[in-house]
Scaffold this motif. Structure first.
Motif, PDB file in Angstrom:
ATOM      1  N   ASP A 174      -2.578  12.956   5.354  1.00  0.00           N
ATOM      2  CA  ASP A 174      -1.920  14.204   4.967  1.00  0.00           C
ATOM      3  C   ASP A 174      -0.630  13.898   4.220  1.00  0.00           C
ATOM      4  N   MET A 175      -0.617  14.181   2.927  1.00  0.00           N
ATOM      5  CA  MET A 175       0.609  14.032   2.141  1.00  0.00           C
ATOM      6  C   MET A 175       1.383  15.355   2.182  1.00  0.00           C
ATOM      7  N   ILE A 176       2.685  15.265   1.991  1.00  0.00           N
ATOM      8  CA  ILE A 176       3.532  16.451   2.134  1.00  0.00           C
ATOM      9  C   ILE A 176       3.232  17.477   1.044  1.00  0.00           C
ATOM     10  N   GLN A 177       3.438  18.728   1.390  1.00  0.00           N
ATOM     11  CA  GLN A 177       3.286  19.807   0.421  1.00  0.00           C
ATOM     12  C   GLN A 177       4.408  19.709  -0.604  1.00  0.00           C
ATOM     13  N   ASN A 178       4.078  19.906  -1.869  1.00  0.00           N
ATOM     14  CA  ASN A 178       5.088  19.748  -2.920  1.00  0.00           C
ATOM     15  C   ASN A 178       5.427  21.059  -3.612  1.00  0.00           C
ATOM     16  N   PHE A 179       4.673  22.118  -3.285  1.00  0.00           N
ATOM     17  CA  PHE A 179       4.913  23.429  -3.890  1.00  0.00           C
ATOM     18  C   PHE A 179       4.748  24.508  -2.827  1.00  0.00           C
ATOM     19  N   ARG A 180       5.554  25.531  -2.945  1.00  0.00           N
ATOM     20  CA  ARG A 180       5.417  26.669  -2.033  1.00  0.00           C
ATOM     21  C   ARG A 180       5.747  27.945  -2.800  1.00  0.00           C
ATOM     22  N   GLN A 181       4.823  28.375  -3.647  1.00  0.00           N
ATOM     23  CA  GLN A 181       4.962  29.581  -4.441  1.00  0.00           C
ATOM     24  C   GLN A 181       6.354  29.679  -5.105  1.00  0.00           C
ATOM     25  N   PRO A 182       6.739  28.732  -5.941  1.00  0.00           N
ATOM     26  CA  PRO A 182       8.103  28.719  -6.487  1.00  0.00           C
ATOM     27  C   PRO A 182       8.470  29.940  -7.328  1.00  0.00           C
ATOM     28  N   LEU A 231       0.828  -1.203   0.000  1.00  0.00           N
ATOM     29  CA  LEU A 231       0.000   0.000   0.000  1.00  0.00           C
ATOM     30  C   LEU A 231       0.864   1.254   0.000  1.00  0.00           C
ATOM     31  N   PHE A 232       1.941   1.253   0.784  1.00  0.00           N
ATOM     32  CA  PHE A 232       2.849   2.407   0.801  1.00  0.00           C
ATOM     33  C   PHE A 232       3.387   2.698  -0.591  1.00  0.00           C
ATOM     34  N   VAL A 233       3.707   1.654  -1.355  1.00  0.00           N
ATOM     35  CA  VAL A 233       4.261   1.827  -2.701  1.00  0.00           C
ATOM     36  C   VAL A 233       3.192   2.260  -3.696  1.00  0.00           C
ATOM     37  N   SER A 234       1.979   1.747  -3.554  1.00  0.00           N
ATOM     38  CA  SER A 234       0.971   1.888  -4.616  1.00  0.00           C
ATOM     39  C   SER A 234      -0.141   2.880  -4.307  1.00  0.00           C
ATOM     40  N   PHE A 235      -0.130   3.548  -3.163  1.00  0.00           N
ATOM     41  CA  PHE A 235      -1.220   4.446  -2.758  1.00  0.00           C
ATOM     42  C   PHE A 235      -1.645   5.319  -3.937  1.00  0.00           C
ATOM     43  N   PHE A 236      -2.877   5.155  -4.399  1.00  0.00           N
ATOM     44  CA  PHE A 236      -3.291   5.642  -5.716  1.00  0.00           C
ATOM     45  C   PHE A 236      -3.228   7.157  -5.917  1.00  0.00           C
ATOM     46  N   PRO A 237      -3.511   8.015  -4.916  1.00  0.00           N
ATOM     47  CA  PRO A 237      -3.454   9.450  -5.224  1.00  0.00           C
ATOM     48  C   PRO A 237      -2.074   9.934  -5.642  1.00  0.00           C
ATOM     49  N   GLN A 238      -1.012   9.262  -5.173  1.00  0.00           N
ATOM     50  CA  GLN A 238       0.334   9.750  -5.457  1.00  0.00           C
ATOM     51  C   GLN A 238       1.024   9.015  -6.601  1.00  0.00           C
ATOM     52  N   ILE A 239       0.399   7.959  -7.125  1.00  0.00           N
ATOM     53  CA  ILE A 239       1.104   7.094  -8.068  1.00  0.00           C
ATOM     54  C   ILE A 239       1.341   7.769  -9.416  1.00  0.00           C
ATOM     55  N   ILE A 240       0.486   8.724  -9.801  1.00  0.00           N
ATOM     56  CA  ILE A 240       0.620   9.331 -11.122  1.00  0.00           C
ATOM     57  C   ILE A 240       1.794  10.304 -11.180  1.00  0.00           C
ATOM     58  N   GLN A 241       1.896  11.189 -10.186  1.00  0.00           N
ATOM     59  CA  GLN A 241       2.967  12.179 -10.249  1.00  0.00           C
ATOM     60  C   GLN A 241       3.419  12.650  -8.865  1.00  0.00           C
ATOM     61  N   GLY A 242       3.347  11.746  -7.902  1.00  0.00           N
ATOM     62  CA  GLY A 242       3.858  12.066  -6.586  1.00  0.00           C
ATOM     63  C   GLY A 242       2.822  12.731  -5.708  1.00  0.00           C
ATOM     64  N   PRO A 243       3.264  13.311  -4.580  1.00  0.00           N
ATOM     65  CA  PRO A 243       4.659  13.509  -4.182  1.00  0.00           C
ATOM     66  C   PRO A 243       5.372  12.217  -3.795  1.00  0.00           C
ATOM     67  N   ASP A 276      -0.348  22.980 -14.229  1.00  0.00           N
ATOM     68  CA  ASP A 276      -0.593  21.560 -14.472  1.00  0.00           C
ATOM     69  C   ASP A 276      -0.054  20.701 -13.334  1.00  0.00           C
ATOM     70  N   PHE A 277       1.231  20.877 -13.016  1.00  0.00           N
ATOM     71  CA  PHE A 277       1.856  20.015 -12.009  1.00  0.00           C
ATOM     72  C   PHE A 277       1.267  20.272 -10.623  1.00  0.00           C
ATOM     73  N   SER A 278       1.128  21.535 -10.253  1.00  0.00           N
ATOM     74  CA  SER A 278       0.583  21.838  -8.933  1.00  0.00           C
ATOM     75  C   SER A 278      -0.876  21.396  -8.840  1.00  0.00           C
ATOM     76  N   ALA A 279      -1.596  21.424  -9.962  1.00  0.00           N
ATOM     77  CA  ALA A 279      -2.989  20.970  -9.961  1.00  0.00           C
ATOM     78  C   ALA A 279      -3.068  19.486  -9.640  1.00  0.00           C
ATOM     79  N   GLY A 280      -2.231  18.701 -10.280  1.00  0.00           N
ATOM     80  CA  GLY A 280      -2.224  17.260 -10.024  1.00  0.00           C
ATOM     81  C   GLY A 280      -1.906  16.948  -8.574  1.00  0.00           C
ATOM     82  N   ILE A 281      -0.927  17.661  -8.025  1.00  0.00           N
ATOM     83  CA  ILE A 281      -0.558  17.448  -6.621  1.00  0.00           C
ATOM     84  C   ILE A 281      -1.702  17.867  -5.700  1.00  0.00           C
ATOM     85  N   ASP A 282      -2.357  18.986  -6.016  1.00  0.00           N
ATOM     86  CA  ASP A 282      -3.478  19.445  -5.187  1.00  0.00           C
ATOM     87  C   ASP A 282      -4.616  18.427  -5.184  1.00  0.00           C
ATOM     88  N   ILE A 283      -4.924  17.874  -6.341  1.00  0.00           N
ATOM     89  CA  ILE A 283      -5.985  16.865  -6.415  1.00  0.00           C
ATOM     90  C   ILE A 283      -5.578  15.635  -5.610  1.00  0.00           C
TER      91      ILE A 283
END
Length: 538
Positions: free
Chosen positions: A284-292, A176-188, A266-273
């Motif tokens: 709670d998954m880690i934040q991947n963007f902080r106003q870069p 499950l840790f490896v395959s958790f579906f919300p993160q499998i497409i593009q992280g985090p 695009d990228f931040s949208a995928g992470i937000d979803i």
């Protein structure tokens, strides 16, 4: 099953209902595991075999290494009284060889699979062009999310070897840790000690989590469907209007700016979803963007952009290189020289290992993005700029004093933000172009082929729908910029929390406006071809 499709919405909704309705809360994680594999099997069972192999091999290696570590500790404890420090150290070193070999073999096999599937064709083509050889050239189907789940799994294994986390005893929990579906497409790319316990703990539905999760999903859909996909269509129109052999430099700049908008949205949208779906489930998954794009330096940018990838590179490549014995010898060698006795030499001696490690890290980052020369140049550009910045710190400090520049002043901060954005956009030339040759053509035309009147004439030839898209993109970009400013001013308080403090009427008005914007301005409907998230290809 793209995040923006009705199929995913139905899948996530059904899974959430089953997850929270499951009678035995201690085994809720089984629902997530089954759901994650159902989600992944939509890409093909044969391709899923690669993820299964990574899961099983990493789990087995982790168990062996963990068992070896516990055995070593037990034996040393048994001989606490009759062994001296030297004997304990020698035994520990001997036993450590076992864990190191298991780890090295597992890393080699799994990164080897990634290399073959993702980079073999690139390597074979280039070797054949240099040697005239006859290496067979294959084009493999790349499993969904292979870079993400491989890096996440190997990070876990290294942490087990280092003793930072205990090895997972249950194969299915690790799966499950490896395959958790919300993160499998593009992280985090999550760390085991941050994510795993949340996956296995029982969760009950919470109104606040449900509301905040939906708001995050809605914001992600807005950025993807209203901004990113519209910007992607505009990029195609701009490219079609450009001369392939001698593109208008002004149009090239316009293309890069639109890409900068599209990539971020695009990228931040995928992470937000992803994070929104996980938050509804109580995770709670880690934040991947902080106003870069508000970054003050390129280093700051990479600390804000794709934070999880940067953390992985820092923990498993940068620190081992920068703190290695070789790095220590470099520092010592320079310090002992006549140059090392000078102020500049002392600075170089102290930071050179870190600067070189940064260069290696960004070369790896470039290669991680894709098996093409343009991505290698992308990594080198970022690595060289950051390396020079590290080495030139005293020079810049001195220059600030001579010019009486206050680095903390608002004016200088704005200057640094603009400067950093320009440096970032230069790196984007290697993303946007079809290949490295076109990247350098675009760079040359930007410097020598500026033609504003020609660009305006080309833009005038766009159809009315494209011109409307440009206006809408400008308006939505301003909105996204305002949200970024609000977040930047209070980074410790999420905007969703601040909205929740407003009156219910204001909250509903904001939600209604967001839904109407998505409904009327989103790019979807009959004939719409859903655009894959950009980072799915990485």
């Amino acid at each position: 099953m793209a995040f923006t499709t009705l199929a995913f919405a139905c899948f996530a909704s059904i899974l959430t209902i089953v997850y929270f309705a499951f009678p035995n809360k201690q085994y809720q994680w089984v629902v997530l595991l089954i759901g994650s594999y159902v989600f992944y099997f939509f890409t093909g069972i044969k391709i899923a075999a690669f993820m299964v192999f990574t899961t099983v091999s990493t789990y087995a290696a982790g168990r062996i290494i963990g068992s070896n570590t516990r055995r070593t500790r037990a034996v040393i404890k048994e001989h606490k009284e009759d062994w001296d420090k030297k004997q304990k150290k020698a035994y520990r070193a001997e036993r450590d060889k076992v864990g190191r070999r298991i780890m090295a073999l597992t890393l080699l096999v799994n990164f080897g699979i990634l290399f073959v599937l993702k980079y073999y064709r690139f390597m074979a083509v280039n070797i054949n062009s240099l040697t005239g050889g006859g290496l067979p050239v294959f084009r493999f189907i790349l499993p969904l999310g292979i870079s993400f789940y491989t890096f996440q799994s190997m990070g876990y294994l290294i942490d087990v070897y280092r003793g930072d986390v205990e090895d997972e005893q249950n194969l299915f929990k690790f799966a499950l840790f490896v395959s958790f579906f919300p993160q499998i497409i593009q992280g985090p790319i999550s760390a085991y000690d941050q994510l795993a316990h949340q996956l296995y703990e029982p969760h009950r539905p919470e109104y606040e989590r449900f509301k905040f999760g939906l708001e995050l999903i809605l914001w992600g859909l807005f950025k993807k469907l209203v901004i990113a996909d519209r910007a992607s269509g505009l990029m195609a129109v701009i490219r079609d209007s450009m001369d392939a052999d001698s593109p208008n430099g002004t149009m090239v700049v316009f293309l890069i700016l639109v890409y900068a908008l599209q990539l971020y949205a695009d990228f931040s949208a995928g992470i937000d979803i992803s994070r929104g779906v996980a938050q509804i489930l109580g995770i709670d998954m880690i934040q991947n963007f902080r106003q870069p794009y508000f970054s003050l330096s390129l280093t700051d940018y990479w600390n804000r952009w794709h934070i999880s990838l940067g953390a992985w590179m820092r923990n498993y490549i940068f620190y081992p290189l920068a703190l290695s014995d070789t790095a220590g010898k470099i520092t010592e060698s320079i310090s002992r020289s006549a140059f090392g006795k000078t102020k500049a030499g002392a600075h170089i001696a102290s930071v050179l290992p870190g600067a070189l490690a940064s260069l290696v890290v960004f070369l790896v980052v470039g290669i991680w993005h894709g098996a093409e020369w343009k991505y290698i140049w992308f990594g080198l550009w970022n690595g060289v700029v950051i390396m020079i910045a590290i080495l030139a710190v005293p020079l810049m400090d001195r220059l600030n004093k001579i010019l009486h520049i206050d680095p903390s002043s608002f004016r200088h901060r704005v200057f640094r933000i603009i400067r950093t954005f320009i440096l970032v956009c230069i790196g984007y030339y290697f993303d946007v172009a079809v290949n490295a040759t076109e990247s350098f053509l675009f760079l040359r035309q930007t410097l020598t082929g500026q033609n504003l009147s020609g660009a305006l004439a080309a833009a005038a030839g766009f159809d009315k729908y494209t011109l409307l898209d440009i206006v809408l993109l400008l308006m939505m970009t301003v909105l996204m910029f305002i949200v970024g400013v609000l977040r930047e001013k209070q980074p410790d308080v999420p905007l969703r929390v601040r909205i929740a403090r407003m009156s219910p009427l204001v909250q509903w008005l904001i939600l209604f406006a967001a839904m109407m914007t998505l409904l009327f301005l989103g790019v979807y409907g009959p004939g719409y071809d859903p655009q894959d998230f950009v980072y799915m290809q990485f």
